[in-house]
Design a protein around this motif. Structure first.
Motif, PDB file in Angstrom:
ATOM      1  N   GLN A  25      56.920  26.760 102.883  1.00 12.06           N
ATOM      2  CA  GLN A  25      57.543  26.122 101.715  1.00 12.06           C
ATOM      3  C   GLN A  25      59.002  26.536 101.556  1.00 12.06           C
ATOM      4  O   GLN A  25      59.510  26.664 100.434  1.00 12.06           O
ATOM      5  CB  GLN A  25      56.753  26.411 100.423  1.00 12.06           C
ATOM      6  CG  GLN A  25      55.261  26.288 100.524  1.00 12.06           C
ATOM      7  CD  GLN A  25      54.794  25.008 101.216  1.00 12.06           C
ATOM      8  OE1 GLN A  25      55.433  23.968 101.096  1.00 12.06           O
ATOM      9  NE2 GLN A  25      53.691  25.091 101.955  1.00 12.06           N
ATOM     10  N   SER A  26      59.692  26.713 102.674  1.00 12.75           N
ATOM     11  CA  SER A  26      61.100  27.115 102.596  1.00 12.75           C
ATOM     12  C   SER A  26      61.962  26.029 101.965  1.00 12.75           C
ATOM     13  O   SER A  26      63.042  26.320 101.454  1.00 12.75           O
ATOM     14  CB  SER A  26      61.631  27.458 103.988  1.00 12.75           C
ATOM     15  OG  SER A  26      61.490  26.350 104.870  1.00 12.75           O
ATOM     16  N   HIS A  27      61.476  24.777 101.977  1.00 18.52           N
ATOM     17  CA  HIS A  27      62.235  23.697 101.340  1.00 18.52           C
ATOM     18  C   HIS A  27      62.202  23.807  99.819  1.00 18.52           C
ATOM     19  O   HIS A  27      62.994  23.159  99.134  1.00 18.52           O
ATOM     20  CB  HIS A  27      61.673  22.338 101.774  1.00 18.52           C
ATOM     21  CG  HIS A  27      60.263  22.095 101.329  1.00 18.52           C
ATOM     22  ND1 HIS A  27      59.188  22.839 101.791  1.00 18.52           N
ATOM     23  CD2 HIS A  27      59.737  21.192 100.452  1.00 18.52           C
ATOM     24  CE1 HIS A  27      58.083  22.393 101.228  1.00 18.52           C
ATOM     25  NE2 HIS A  27      58.387  21.405 100.418  1.00 18.52           N
ATOM     26  N   LEU A  28      61.302  24.641  99.284  1.00 17.72           N
ATOM     27  CA  LEU A  28      61.219  24.873  97.840  1.00 17.72           C
ATOM     28  C   LEU A  28      61.695  26.259  97.449  1.00 17.72           C
ATOM     29  O   LEU A  28      62.213  26.453  96.344  1.00 17.72           O
ATOM     30  CB  LEU A  28      59.774  24.677  97.352  1.00 17.72           C
ATOM     31  CG  LEU A  28      59.147  23.303  97.551  1.00 17.72           C
ATOM     32  CD1 LEU A  28      57.707  23.312  97.076  1.00 17.72           C
ATOM     33  CD2 LEU A  28      59.949  22.235  96.802  1.00 17.72           C
ATOM     34  N   LEU A  49      52.104  20.224  91.703  1.00 16.48           N
ATOM     35  CA  LEU A  49      52.212  20.688  93.083  1.00 16.48           C
ATOM     36  C   LEU A  49      51.281  19.837  93.940  1.00 16.48           C
ATOM     37  O   LEU A  49      50.060  19.902  93.794  1.00 16.48           O
ATOM     38  CB  LEU A  49      51.830  22.169  93.182  1.00 16.48           C
ATOM     39  CG  LEU A  49      52.628  23.125  92.279  1.00 16.48           C
ATOM     40  CD1 LEU A  49      52.134  24.557  92.461  1.00 16.48           C
ATOM     41  CD2 LEU A  49      54.120  23.024  92.553  1.00 16.48           C
ATOM     42  N   GLY A  51      50.031  18.824  97.697  1.00 14.78           N
ATOM     43  CA  GLY A  51      50.030  19.228  99.090  1.00 14.78           C
ATOM     44  C   GLY A  51      48.621  19.375  99.619  1.00 14.78           C
ATOM     45  O   GLY A  51      47.645  19.368  98.862  1.00 14.78           O
ATOM     46  N   VAL A  55      47.661  25.625 101.358  1.00 21.20           N
ATOM     47  CA  VAL A  55      49.100  25.846 101.549  1.00 21.20           C
ATOM     48  C   VAL A  55      49.698  26.717 100.444  1.00 21.20           C
ATOM     49  O   VAL A  55      50.901  26.954 100.435  1.00 21.20           O
ATOM     50  CB  VAL A  55      49.874  24.515 101.644  1.00 21.20           C
ATOM     51  CG1 VAL A  55      49.419  23.737 102.864  1.00 21.20           C
ATOM     52  CG2 VAL A  55      49.713  23.684 100.381  1.00 21.20           C
ATOM     53  N   LYS A  57      49.046  26.430  96.755  1.00 17.89           N
ATOM     54  CA  LYS A  57      49.345  25.844  95.445  1.00 17.89           C
ATOM     55  C   LYS A  57      48.930  26.780  94.306  1.00 17.89           C
ATOM     56  O   LYS A  57      49.702  27.024  93.373  1.00 17.89           O
ATOM     57  CB  LYS A  57      48.643  24.483  95.310  1.00 17.89           C
ATOM     58  CG  LYS A  57      49.139  23.441  96.301  1.00 17.89           C
ATOM     59  CD  LYS A  57      48.521  22.080  96.058  1.00 17.89           C
ATOM     60  CE  LYS A  57      47.054  22.030  96.425  1.00 17.89           C
ATOM     61  NZ  LYS A  57      46.816  22.199  97.868  1.00 17.89           N
ATOM     62  N   LEU A 156      54.315  20.194  98.595  1.00 20.67           N
ATOM     63  CA  LEU A 156      54.124  21.342  99.471  1.00 20.67           C
ATOM     64  C   LEU A 156      53.684  20.846 100.845  1.00 20.67           C
ATOM     65  O   LEU A 156      52.926  19.876 100.945  1.00 20.67           O
ATOM     66  CB  LEU A 156      53.075  22.303  98.901  1.00 20.67           C
ATOM     67  CG  LEU A 156      53.573  23.297  97.845  1.00 20.67           C
ATOM     68  CD1 LEU A 156      53.968  22.591  96.557  1.00 20.67           C
ATOM     69  CD2 LEU A 156      52.502  24.342  97.553  1.00 20.67           C
ATOM     70  N   GLU A 157      54.141  21.513 101.868  1.00 19.87           N
ATOM     71  CA  GLU A 157      53.869  21.069 103.233  1.00 19.87           C
ATOM     72  C   GLU A 157      52.842  21.965 103.908  1.00 19.87           C
ATOM     73  O   GLU A 157      52.731  23.160 103.588  1.00 19.87           O
ATOM     74  CB  GLU A 157      55.170  21.083 104.047  1.00 19.87           C
ATOM     75  CG  GLU A 157      56.230  20.135 103.499  1.00 19.87           C
ATOM     76  CD  GLU A 157      57.554  20.266 104.234  1.00 19.87           C
ATOM     77  OE1 GLU A 157      57.690  21.230 105.026  1.00 19.87           O
ATOM     78  OE2 GLU A 157      58.436  19.417 104.010  1.00 19.87           O
TER      79      GLU A 157
END
Length: 425
Positions: A25-28, A49, A51, A55, A57, A156-157
């Motif tokens: 979750q580096s994009h968040l 959240l 995803g 992951v 949540k 979330l990915e």
């Protein structure tokens, strides 16, 4: 510790204790990213959240509450109801009087119906509750628009294989994990791949594999993991994404991709009759009159799948998919039908021309119904010369393609249009 006081499962023992320990979750959570900025400001608003499973949540919701110093109430929409929401509101009001804010975490928020979601609205809007909802389903479909408008949706990915592998390494080195257990590198690589970005599943499987072999081997991982079924929510977005991928691969005449997506759906537990119905639809929409036999073959495949069931009937669907992928393509009827519907919906409701009306009674015939109608087999030329649309209506709905059977009838279509006085001027 006794048999009656067993240790928590490995995923729970290794749950991150701070935001810095969160994997992925580096994009968040990276520098300057949305949640990093929110935490820096100390102003945490309501969130959804969204995803896949495993992951983080729930973990992220707990850590966010801790970071802003809020009281955390966790509910699962599977078992909770409006009564539980009211109790959470009462507790939040009590804590607000003492100057403390409350975060209500609602896991699987998509399982709350409209009325239950509406019960949250006034308390979220007033700020009494900061809602953090977690869902594996697309909020656009599963969360009420009014609630979505009051909460920011964060996607979330799934974790990468490298990130999952890092978690597995941590499980073997962290004192909270599996002290004394070792694992072959290829076993951890296999588990990272099979887990498909689900950290909880990866750690849970590792814990089981460690009871089967130490050092953990690829064979132990395979046994602990069980049968590998591709991830698919049978009623959610993943399911419809797979259907979409299958349809688009057939349309593009990619045989191998078509078979792959069909196999993903079947192995994921899709209802084979639903898949069969979609395949029949593909035959009508994308193959059409380029190969009129395609529709008949797909209907037969559907009947075979119903008669035999799975797995025997799966082969009939595979045959149909390969046939459709190889077949020439034409959406001319699909386009013509949409054009016809638009013409009806957007145009006036005009009467049927008198000569085309049904005239089964003497009264109707006395009103002129059917008068002047030229019966093709008695008067072919007259039949072509009469109008078949309401007065003043001109339509150009269907045009054959140059594909397959349709290419062979295109010349006849042009001649028929000319005979009806509808050819190019």
């Amino acid at each position: 510790m006794t048999l009656f006081d067993p240790p928590a499962p490995l995923p729970e023992r290794l749950r991150p204790r701070t935001v810095a320990e969160v994997v992925g979750q580096s994009h968040l959570l990276g520098p300057g990213k949305p949640l990093t900025r929110v935490l820096a400001s100390g102003r945490l608003g309501s969130l959804i959240l969204w995803g896949p499973p495993g992951v983080g949540k729930t973990t992220l919701a707990r850590l966010l509450a801790a970071e802003v110093g809020a009281h955390f109430i966790a509910l699962s929409a599977v078992s909770a109801g409006v009564k539980d929401v009211r109790e959470a509101v009462t507790e939040a009001e009590r804590l607000k009087a003492r100057g403390q804010r409350t975060i209500l975490f609602l896991d699987e928020i998509h399982r709350f119906n409209k009325a239950q979601q509406d019960a949250l609205l006034p308390h979220v809007e007033s700020g009494l509750l900061t809602l953090i909802g977690a869902t594996t389903e697309n909020p656009s479909f599963e969360v009420n628009p009014a609630l979505r408008s009051r909460a920011r949706t964060l996607v979330l990915e799934a974790l990468t294989q490298e990130e999952v592998r890092g978690l597995l390494d941590r499980a073997l080195s962290d004192p909270r994990g599996l002290p004394g257990v070792t694992a072959a590198g290829e076993a951890l690589d296999l588990l990272a791949r099979l887990s498909e970005g689900d950290a909880r599943r990866a750690l849970g499987t590792l814990e089981v594999a460690a009871t089967l072999a130490n050092p953990v081997t690829p064979e132990a991982v395979t046994e602990a993991f069980g049968k590998h079924l591709p991830a698919m929510d049978k009623n959610g977005e993943d399911f419809y994404n797979l259907i979409s991928a299958l349809h688009k691969s057939v349309r593009a005449s990619h045989v191998d991709a078509s078979l792959y997506w069909l196999a993903r759906m079947i192995e994921g537990g899709a209802d084979i009759l639903y898949v069969a119905r979609r395949i029949v639809r593909m035959a009508a929409e994308d193959i059409g009159l380029a190969d009129p036999q395609a529709l008949r073959l797909c209907v037969a495949a559907r009947d075979t799948a119903e008669f035999l069931g799975s797995p025997e009937g799966d082969l009939a669907l595979a045959q149909a998919v390969v046939y459709l992928a190889l077949a020439p393509k034409s959406n001319s009827v699909y386009v013509a039908w949409k054009n016809a519907l638009n013409a009806v919906r957007e145009g006036e409701t005009l009467p049927v021309p008198v000569h085309l009306r049904n005239a089964p009674t003497a009264l109707m015939r006395s009103q002129g119904y059917g008068k002047g109608y030229a019966y093709y087999f008695d008067d072919p030329e007259g039949s072509f010369g009469q109008n078949y649309l309401p007065e003043g209506v001109q339509l150009d709905l269907y045009e054959p393609t140059g594909e397959g059977w349709e290419a062979r009838v295109a010349e006849r279509w042009r001649k028929l249009r000319e005979a009806h006085g509808e050819g190019e001027e």
